[in-house]
Design a protein around this motif. Structure first.
Motif, short mmCIF file in Angstrom:
data_model
loop_
_atom_site.label_atom_id
_atom_site.label_comp_id
_atom_site.label_asym_id
_atom_site.label_seq_id
_atom_site.Cartn_x
_atom_site.Cartn_y
_atom_site.Cartn_z
N UNK A 47 0.82 -1.21 0.00
CA UNK A 47 0.00 0.00 0.00
C UNK A 47 0.86 1.27 0.00
N UNK A 48 1.90 1.29 0.81
CA UNK A 48 2.71 2.50 1.00
C UNK A 48 3.61 2.72 -0.22
N UNK A 49 3.52 3.91 -0.80
CA UNK A 49 4.29 4.25 -2.00
C UNK A 49 5.41 5.23 -1.66
N UNK A 50 6.60 4.97 -2.20
CA UNK A 50 7.73 5.87 -1.95
C UNK A 50 7.49 7.25 -2.55
N UNK A 51 6.67 7.31 -3.62
CA UNK A 51 6.40 8.59 -4.28
C UNK A 51 5.58 9.54 -3.42
N UNK A 52 4.95 9.03 -2.37
CA UNK A 52 4.12 9.89 -1.52
C UNK A 52 4.91 11.07 -0.95
N UNK A 53 6.18 10.84 -0.67
CA UNK A 53 6.98 11.88 -0.03
C UNK A 53 7.13 13.10 -0.93
N UNK A 54 6.99 12.91 -2.25
CA UNK A 54 7.14 14.01 -3.20
C UNK A 54 5.80 14.61 -3.62
N UNK A 55 4.71 14.13 -3.04
CA UNK A 55 3.37 14.62 -3.39
C UNK A 55 2.86 15.55 -2.27
N UNK A 56 2.26 16.64 -2.65
CA UNK A 56 1.75 17.59 -1.67
C UNK A 56 0.58 17.02 -0.89
N UNK A 57 0.53 17.30 0.40
CA UNK A 57 -0.57 16.82 1.24
C UNK A 57 -1.92 17.40 0.81
N UNK A 58 -1.89 18.56 0.14
CA UNK A 58 -3.12 19.20 -0.33
C UNK A 58 -3.89 18.31 -1.28
N UNK A 59 -3.20 17.48 -2.06
CA UNK A 59 -3.88 16.55 -2.98
C UNK A 59 -4.75 15.57 -2.21
N UNK A 60 -4.21 15.02 -1.15
CA UNK A 60 -4.94 14.00 -0.38
C UNK A 60 -6.08 14.63 0.42
N UNK A 61 -5.86 15.82 0.94
CA UNK A 61 -6.91 16.53 1.69
C UNK A 61 -8.07 16.86 0.75
N UNK A 62 -7.75 17.36 -0.46
CA UNK A 62 -8.78 17.70 -1.44
C UNK A 62 -9.55 16.45 -1.88
N UNK A 63 -8.83 15.36 -2.08
CA UNK A 63 -9.47 14.11 -2.50
C UNK A 63 -10.45 13.61 -1.44
N UNK A 64 -10.05 13.69 -0.18
CA UNK A 64 -10.92 13.25 0.91
C UNK A 64 -12.16 14.13 1.01
N UNK A 65 -11.97 15.44 0.88
CA UNK A 65 -13.10 16.38 0.96
C UNK A 65 -14.08 16.14 -0.18
N UNK A 66 -13.57 15.91 -1.39
CA UNK A 66 -14.44 15.66 -2.54
C UNK A 66 -15.24 14.38 -2.33
N UNK A 67 -14.59 13.33 -1.85
CA UNK A 67 -15.28 12.05 -1.63
C UNK A 67 -16.39 12.20 -0.59
N UNK A 68 -16.12 12.97 0.46
CA UNK A 68 -17.13 13.17 1.51
C UNK A 68 -18.37 13.87 0.97
N UNK A 69 -18.16 14.86 0.09
CA UNK A 69 -19.28 15.61 -0.47
C UNK A 69 -20.03 14.78 -1.51
#
Length: 228
Positions: A47-69
């Motif tokens: 599950x854990x991807x090494x590329x995560x460290x280079x991705x902005x946390x804003x992407x994951x926060x936005x994705x979670x917010x969109x899914x909730x709505x």
């Protein structure tokens, strides 16, 4: 007759909103899953991807917010499809709505967890290094891996029930539509297995979008007949 026409129009609106939600959910999937470069899985669960460290946390926060709505709109779409199946297969329609709702809400659970994990990974990585970050996420994954697969099973079973109905004798949907959709799913899953990110990300969201688009078209046809 006016009541029936109203119901068909209401169901059509439900299906249209659900189709839009499916399209938007695929964007949320890309924000979560699309990796900017070649990545290595770091944990024993894959599950854990090494590329995560280079991705902005804003992407994951936005994705979670969109899914909730967006998730509640899927519920409206499932209700529309349930009513269509009920026209000619009452028992199957009951099984479909129960399994689809559990699977749909479970899908949000899965999506939310997968959005939270990279945020935790980045924080733990910066504070204690990669080994500690991977250890924390392996403990997290171990705590929810069983419900993860259970919910995933409900999602698959919901799709299977729809295809059983759509390809059956009593279906109100054209056989060609279900056959083409099934072929598209198989092709996308094959490409996913080959690691083609552009096609593998958001497969189920696009599938739900096409379900609901056709549900909306079907309700529009019913409403037009009621006017005659």
């Amino acid at each position: 007759r006016s009541i029936n026409m109203y119901d068909h129009r209401k169901n059509m609106i439900f299906a249209v909103l659900a189709a839009i939600a499916g399209f938007c959910y695929s964007i949320a999937d890309y924000l979560l899953e699309y990796l900017p470069h070649a990545s290595e899985t770091l944990d024993r669960y894959g599950v854990v991807e090494s590329a995560w460290i280079d991705m902005t946390s804003g992407r994951f926060i936005a994705s979670l917010a969109m899914a909730a709505v967006l998730t509640p709109f899927f519920v409206a779409g499932y209700i529309c499809v349930y009513k269509q199946i009920r026209e000619s297969a009452q028992k199957l329609s009951k099984a479909f709505i129960i399994i689809a709702l559990i699977g749909g809400l479970g899908d949000f659970f899965i999506h939310a967890i997968l959005c939270i994990m990279p945020i935790v990974f980045k924080s733990a990585y910066l504070l204690s290094g990669q080994a500690a970050a991977v250890h924390i996420l392996e403990d997290m994954t171990g705590s929810f891996i069983v419900p993860f697969y259970v919910y995933f099973a409900f999602i698959f079973v919901g799709y299977i029930l729809w295809f059983i109905y759509a390809l059956g004798k009593s279906s109100i949907y054209p056989k060609w539509y279900a056959a083409v959709l099934l072929l598209a799913v198989i092709i996308q899953l094959a490409l996913s297995g080959m690691g083609v990110q552009a096609f593998s990300v958001g497969v189920f969201s696009r599938l739900e979008m096409t379900f609901f688009i056709y549900a909306a078209v079907t309700e529009h046809k019913y409403a037009a007949k009621e006017q005659v």
